[in-house]
Design a protein around this motif. Structure first.
Motif, mmCIF file in Angstrom:
data_model
loop_
_atom_site.group_PDB
_atom_site.id
_atom_site.type_symbol
_atom_site.label_atom_id
_atom_site.label_comp_id
_atom_site.label_asym_id
_atom_site.label_seq_id
_atom_site.Cartn_x
_atom_site.Cartn_y
_atom_site.Cartn_z
ATOM 1 N N ARG A 1 -9.705 1.204 -6.213
ATOM 2 C CA ARG A 1 -8.639 2.068 -5.990
ATOM 3 C C ARG A 1 -7.207 1.084 -6.074
ATOM 4 O O ARG A 1 -7.072 0.181 -5.322
ATOM 5 C CB ARG A 1 -8.614 2.902 -4.797
ATOM 6 N N PHE A 2 -6.589 1.287 -7.364
ATOM 7 C CA PHE A 2 -5.369 0.182 -7.408
ATOM 8 C C PHE A 2 -4.136 1.076 -7.224
ATOM 9 O O PHE A 2 -3.036 0.220 -7.704
ATOM 10 C CB PHE A 2 -5.514 -0.242 -8.847
ATOM 11 N N SER A 3 -3.980 2.091 -6.760
ATOM 12 C CA SER A 3 -2.909 2.985 -6.471
ATOM 13 C C SER A 3 -1.931 2.389 -5.499
ATOM 14 O O SER A 3 -2.035 1.538 -4.952
ATOM 15 C CB SER A 3 -2.879 4.393 -7.089
ATOM 16 N N ALA A 4 -0.976 3.410 -5.332
ATOM 17 C CA ALA A 4 0.023 2.935 -4.090
ATOM 18 C C ALA A 4 -0.643 2.891 -2.838
ATOM 19 O O ALA A 4 -1.584 3.246 -2.527
ATOM 20 C CB ALA A 4 1.178 4.180 -4.344
ATOM 21 N N LEU A 5 0.403 2.527 -1.855
ATOM 22 C CA LEU A 5 -0.262 2.357 -0.457
ATOM 23 C C LEU A 5 -0.699 3.384 0.342
ATOM 24 O O LEU A 5 -1.483 3.258 0.795
ATOM 25 C CB LEU A 5 0.928 1.658 0.329
ATOM 26 N N GLY A 6 0.176 4.700 -0.083
ATOM 27 C CA GLY A 6 -0.398 5.766 0.743
ATOM 28 C C GLY A 6 -1.766 6.313 0.242
ATOM 29 O O GLY A 6 -2.735 6.716 0.748
ATOM 30 N N ASP A 7 -1.901 6.127 -1.112
ATOM 31 C CA ASP A 7 -3.248 6.639 -1.744
ATOM 32 C C ASP A 7 -4.384 5.939 -1.363
ATOM 33 O O ASP A 7 -5.518 6.370 -0.747
ATOM 34 C CB ASP A 7 -3.188 6.436 -3.189
ATOM 35 N N VAL A 8 -4.338 4.641 -1.027
ATOM 36 C CA VAL A 8 -5.202 3.519 -0.882
ATOM 37 C C VAL A 8 -5.288 3.969 0.861
ATOM 38 O O VAL A 8 -6.634 3.805 1.254
ATOM 39 C CB VAL A 8 -5.086 2.248 -0.839
ATOM 40 N N THR B 1 -8.579 -3.780 -4.639
ATOM 41 C CA THR B 1 -7.218 -3.218 -4.791
ATOM 42 C C THR B 1 -6.319 -4.167 -4.825
ATOM 43 O O THR B 1 -6.506 -5.027 -4.959
ATOM 44 C CB THR B 1 -7.180 -2.079 -3.146
ATOM 45 N N ARG B 2 -5.093 -3.867 -4.802
ATOM 46 C CA ARG B 2 -3.876 -4.546 -4.991
ATOM 47 C C ARG B 2 -3.519 -5.321 -3.427
ATOM 48 O O ARG B 2 -3.993 -5.065 -2.415
ATOM 49 C CB ARG B 2 -2.716 -3.980 -5.237
ATOM 50 N N PRO B 3 -3.116 -6.529 -3.761
ATOM 51 C CA PRO B 3 -2.778 -7.453 -2.327
ATOM 52 C C PRO B 3 -1.969 -6.379 -1.289
ATOM 53 O O PRO B 3 -2.656 -6.670 -0.019
ATOM 54 C CB PRO B 3 -1.743 -8.470 -2.961
ATOM 55 N N LEU B 4 -1.117 -5.735 -1.586
ATOM 56 C CA LEU B 4 -0.392 -5.189 -0.340
ATOM 57 C C LEU B 4 -1.251 -3.933 0.424
ATOM 58 O O LEU B 4 -1.367 -4.252 1.589
ATOM 59 C CB LEU B 4 1.038 -4.363 -0.757
ATOM 60 N N PRO B 5 -1.900 -3.083 -0.319
ATOM 61 C CA PRO B 5 -2.635 -2.347 0.404
ATOM 62 C C PRO B 5 -3.993 -3.039 1.087
ATOM 63 O O PRO B 5 -4.312 -2.305 2.058
ATOM 64 C CB PRO B 5 -3.435 -1.418 -0.531
ATOM 65 N N ALA B 6 -4.219 -4.097 0.569
ATOM 66 C CA ALA B 6 -5.324 -4.880 1.252
ATOM 67 C C ALA B 6 -5.170 -5.338 2.543
ATOM 68 O O ALA B 6 -6.181 -5.435 3.288
ATOM 69 C CB ALA B 6 -5.566 -6.097 0.306
ATOM 70 N N LYS B 7 -3.879 -5.377 2.992
ATOM 71 C CA LYS B 7 -3.511 -5.885 4.391
ATOM 72 C C LYS B 7 -3.818 -4.755 5.240
ATOM 73 O O LYS B 7 -3.601 -5.004 6.605
ATOM 74 C CB LYS B 7 -2.076 -6.378 4.219
#
Length: 356
Positions: free
Chosen positions: A14-21, A44-50
């Motif tokens: 899931r690579f999308s926006a923060l809320g989706d993740v 996923t992307r770096p920001l949601p991973a946090k």
């Protein structure tokens, strides 16, 4: 031909926006808890991973920069790296976009079992079309995520409550300069921003909500945002008010902000990532809905539907994501919501919290 053995090493995309993740997290943690013998890898992307705090021991989070994996060859290489690192035997695609479809294609070529989310695109179109809308609740996104796992023969339990095992993070987790201990104060979190205009309550009206609570004794308001533009707008809300704290200016970091949220009494948010982040820490949230609608399936995890503030208009919802221009040209769906209505909903939520 796809493998028929029990999934043991599962790649989730899931690579999308923060809320989706954020909405995937309760389902992923539930899958991990129900299948302790399997390894799950969240890509996923770096920001949601946090946000994957206090993760189950059998969950690995891989944060990748998509710019490093461009095009068809990039997705092929990305899958190859994950297979080499984790011996992947199953791919669960929670995004279903071109990138993840390519990963699925290359996975099938390797004989790896694949499953993907059904987004219900036709139902979305029926809900948001201009005429003859079919205004019925769509299946919530967490339920769609769960189905994707179950289609891969992966059981999911409902074990997730909050990111923090004790319900609230310890105060040491959010030692932020300028924020004193709670000491009996009522802490109100406000997240006034969203990705698109169709989801943002007008700042002059939001200022009246902030003014109301800032004038009350025993209240402290934390305004969440990020980036220079949002920080400037928060400064306008906080100007001259000692008990209004700009989290954009504090730059506390993701983990500290989530810890702080878990200790707040309630939140006011848009249909935005912060609503979903609050849901992950068990913070009850009053949410404002304009061009979008809770029926789209993107309501906060285990949030009370009664806490959604919205106007009943024939043109709503006009968009799934709030990114389309207003057909009327005035965004009455947001401008028409009175600060008094929002304040009354927050007061009701605070009173409810007091009686528990």
């Amino acid at each position: 031909m796809a493998k028929k053995t029990e999934p043991r090493n599962v790649l989730i995309t899931r690579f999308s926006a923060l809320g989706d993740v954020a909405m995937t997290l309760p389902v992923i943690y539930g899958a991990c808890a129900e299948n302790p013998g399997a390894t799950f890898v969240m890509l996923t992307r770096p920001l949601p991973a946090k946000m994957f705090l206090c993760a189950p021991p059998n969950l690995k989070v891989e944060a990748i920069n998509l710019a490093d994996y461009k095009g068809i060859a990039g997705m092929k290489r990305l899958l190859a790296e994950m297979v080499a690192r984790y011996d992947i035997d199953t791919v669960v695609d929670l995004h279903d976009v071109i990138r993840t479809k390519l990963i699925r294609f290359f996975a099938r070529m390797r004989g790896i079992q694949v499953s993907h989310i059904d987004k219900g695109r036709n139902a979305r179109k029926a809900l948001t079309r201009r005429a003859k809308k079919t205004v019925v609740p769509l299946k919530p996104m967490p339920a769609r995520y769960r189905e994707a796992f179950e289609n891969a023969r992966i059981r999911v339990c409902d074990s997730f409550k909050t990111l923090f095992p004790s319900g609230k993070a310890d105060a040491s987790a959010f030692k932020i300069p300028g924020i004193p201990p709670k000491n009996g104060e009522r802490w109100l979190a406000i997240a006034p921003f969203a990705a698109h205009t169709g989801k943002i309550y007008p700042l002059p009206l939001m200022e009246k909500v902030v003014d109301h609570y800032a004038s009350l004794p025993g209240f402290r308001i934390f305004v969440f945002g990020a980036g220079t533009q949002e920080e400037e707008q928060i400064e306008r809300l906080a100007k001259g008010r000692d008990n209004v704290v700009s989290m954009a200016k504090a730059k506390a970091g993701f983990a500290a902000e989530l810890a702080l949220m878990s200790n707040c009494d309630t939140m006011l948010a848009m249909d935005s990532a912060n609503m979903h982040l609050a849901s992950l820490v068990g913070l009850r949230t009053v949410s404002i809905w304009g061009a979008t609608h809770p029926f789209t399936g993107f309501y906060g995890f285990r949030q009370d539907p009664a806490d959604a503030v919205q106007l009943d208009m024939v043109c709503r919802p006009c968009s799934i994501f709030g990114n389309k221009p207003c057909l009327r040209g005035d965004y009455h769906c947001l401008n028409g919501i009175s600060p008094h209505l929002i304040i009354s909903r927050i007061d009701a939520k605070l009173k409810s919290a007091n009686t528990k």
